[in-house]
Design an enzyme around this catalytic site. Structure first.
Site, PDB file in Angstrom:
ATOM      1  N   ASP A  14       0.830  -1.208   0.000  1.00 30.73           N
ATOM      2  CA  ASP A  14       0.000   0.000   0.000  1.00 30.73           C
ATOM      3  C   ASP A  14       0.867   1.262   0.000  1.00 30.73           C
ATOM      4  O   ASP A  14       2.046   1.232   0.363  1.00 30.73           O
ATOM      5  CB  ASP A  14      -0.859   0.049   1.278  1.00 30.73           C
ATOM      6  CG  ASP A  14      -2.017  -0.922   1.208  1.00 30.73           C
ATOM      7  OD1 ASP A  14      -2.021  -1.792   0.314  1.00 30.73           O
ATOM      8  OD2 ASP A  14      -2.921  -0.813   2.062  1.00 30.73           O
ATOM      9  N   HIS A  21       3.903  -2.199   2.937  1.00 34.61           N
ATOM     10  CA  HIS A  21       3.882  -0.857   2.353  1.00 34.61           C
ATOM     11  C   HIS A  21       5.145  -0.633   1.535  1.00 34.61           C
ATOM     12  O   HIS A  21       6.223  -1.092   1.925  1.00 34.61           O
ATOM     13  CB  HIS A  21       3.775   0.202   3.462  1.00 34.61           C
ATOM     14  CG  HIS A  21       2.494   0.112   4.233  1.00 34.61           C
ATOM     15  ND1 HIS A  21       2.329  -0.788   5.252  1.00 34.61           N
ATOM     16  CD2 HIS A  21       1.316   0.767   4.094  1.00 34.61           C
ATOM     17  CE1 HIS A  21       1.092  -0.660   5.733  1.00 34.61           C
ATOM     18  NE2 HIS A  21       0.458   0.275   5.045  1.00 34.61           N
TER      19      HIS A  21
HETATM   20 ZN    ZN Z   1      -2.661   3.394   3.120  1.00 35.47          ZN
END
Ligand code: ZN
Length: 405
Positions: free
Chosen positions: A224, A365
């Site tokens: 993400d 991430h």
């Molecule tokens: Zn996010």
């Protein structure tokens, strides 16, 4: 000797030119919900101004008191108006018990190292002044005319169609807490600079297919908050192990990293939508929520030809009502690396490896280096356990097939 020096200077200059621009993305839930995205242009004077604005705003945010969870969103636009002139805007939204919106824009000419004002960009601004104020008053009827007469045209952006003027709400004493802006069609202006309109890029990239059988142990790695300067390195590692990921992208960064997006698809990874500005979605109206989604869909389609079908809600926050506002499939996760929080390879491995089972979706991430540092170990270990790596769409497809067996 002299020649050697000259050569070295030329080489340094060349390296300087090739240094890629990037986007810094700082997203955390440690002290309130914070989503900061801003460009690094590698032009020092411009970057100094951008980071000074970001730091000042973040400092202001940290010192605010609030009964509800405070939220800070800093988003940007970046536009190369022509080969010499760059326009950057930074919008900030601070949500505490009240909401404060602000904007700052910079227009910089690389060829003479100067920041440009509206006077440098638009011919006969004085003649336009009355029209602009009239339209502003029509659009924002509560704006105070006395204040309006004092406004300056300090903040503007330019895209392929419009010159957009921005006013900080406090500047014209408006009760609106949203940013006040006015689009002026470029056709109606006499401009003092050239505008290079970007040709539409219609490349279509198909997703690589993988051989996975129904009995295989499968896992989908998801990333993400990218793309960022780390995403390419993540793709290198995925490629080395013939693995793939699903990248839930923040729309405002897509144009900056168009090559990385193409690479994702070419190498068999998938792209999903993670909103345009990474705001907390449950606080948005239907229209604002849909705009967050649609702007990102368009940005991704523009650079790759691919239209995502998956959506990951920011901060994992959503409601069934929000879900009903879009056709995109909401995708959460069952294994959370907490990479942004633990910041250590061993802890990330410990959060992931013992918890993966077949059909797992792992959250990581790619806007920082922590997941990148752990990725090789994750791939090696899961491969040893017999896992195959698939995209989220493939995983969902497989689950459907298994259920229908
Ligand atoms: Zn996010």
């Amino acid at each position: 000797m002299k020649k050697g020096w000259l050569l070295m200077i030329i080489v340094l200059l060349l390296c300087g030119c090739e240094k890629d621009k990037s986007v810094v993305s700082y997203i955390t839930t440690d002290k309130g919900l914070v989503s900061i995205n801003y460009p690094v242009t590698n032009i020092n004077v411009l970057d100094d101004k951008i980071s000074a604005y970001v730091n000042r705003t973040y400092f202001e945010f940290k010192n605010m008191k609030s009964d509800k969870t405070p939220e800070l969103n800093i988003s940007y636009t970046y536009k190369e108006i022509n080969s010499e002139v760059i326009n950057v805007s930074l919008k900030s939204e601070i949500i505490t018990d009240k909401t404060i919106n602000k904007i700052k824009t910079f227009t910089y000419n690389k060829s003479n190292d100067k920041f440009l004002t509206m006077e440098d960009v638009v011919d006969d601004l004085g003649g336009l002044d009355y029209e602009i104020k009239k339209e502003l008053l029509e659009k924002y009827q509560d704006a105070d005319m006395d204040y309006l007469s004092n406004v300056s045209y300090d903040y503007f952006t330019i895209d392929d169609e419009n010159l957009t003027l921005y006013f900080n709400p406090a500047e014209i004493k408006s009760k609106h807490d949203e940013l006040i802006y006015l689009d002026i069609p470029l056709d109606s202006l006499k401009l003092l600079i050239d505008i290079d309109k970007q040709a539409d890029n219609d490349t279509y990239l198909s997703i690589k297919k993988r051989n996975v059988s129904l009995d295989d142990k499968v896992v989908a790695l998801t990333f993400d908050d990218g793309p960022s300067k780390y995403t390419d390195k993540i793709l290198n590692i995925l490629k080395k192990y013939n693995a793939c990921g699903t990248f839930f992208l923040i729309g405002n960064k897509v144009e900056f990293y168009s090559d990385v997006l193409k690479r994702m698809l070419e190498e068999g990874s998938e792209i999903g939508n993670h909103s345009y500005d990474h705001k907390l979605l449950t606080r948005l109206s239907k229209e604002d929520f849909q705009e967050e989604i649609n702007k990102t869909q368009e940005a991704i389609k523009k650079v790759t030809g691919f239209t995502p079908t998956l959506f990951r809600p920011t901060y994992g926050g959503y409601t069934n009502v929000l879900k009903s506002y879009t056709d995109l499939k909401f995708v959460l996760w069952d294994v959370d690396s907490r990479d942004w929080q633990v910041k250590s390879k061993d802890k990330i491995l410990n959060n992931i490896l013992p918890n993966v089972k077949s059909g797992s979706i792992v959250l990581m991430h790619d806007n920082h280096k922590y997941a990148l540092d752990a990725l090789e170990d994750i791939l090696v270990n899961l491969k040893e356990q017999g896992y195959k790596f698939v995209t989220v769409s493939e995983l969902l497809e497989l689950k459907k097939l298994r259920e229908s067996e």
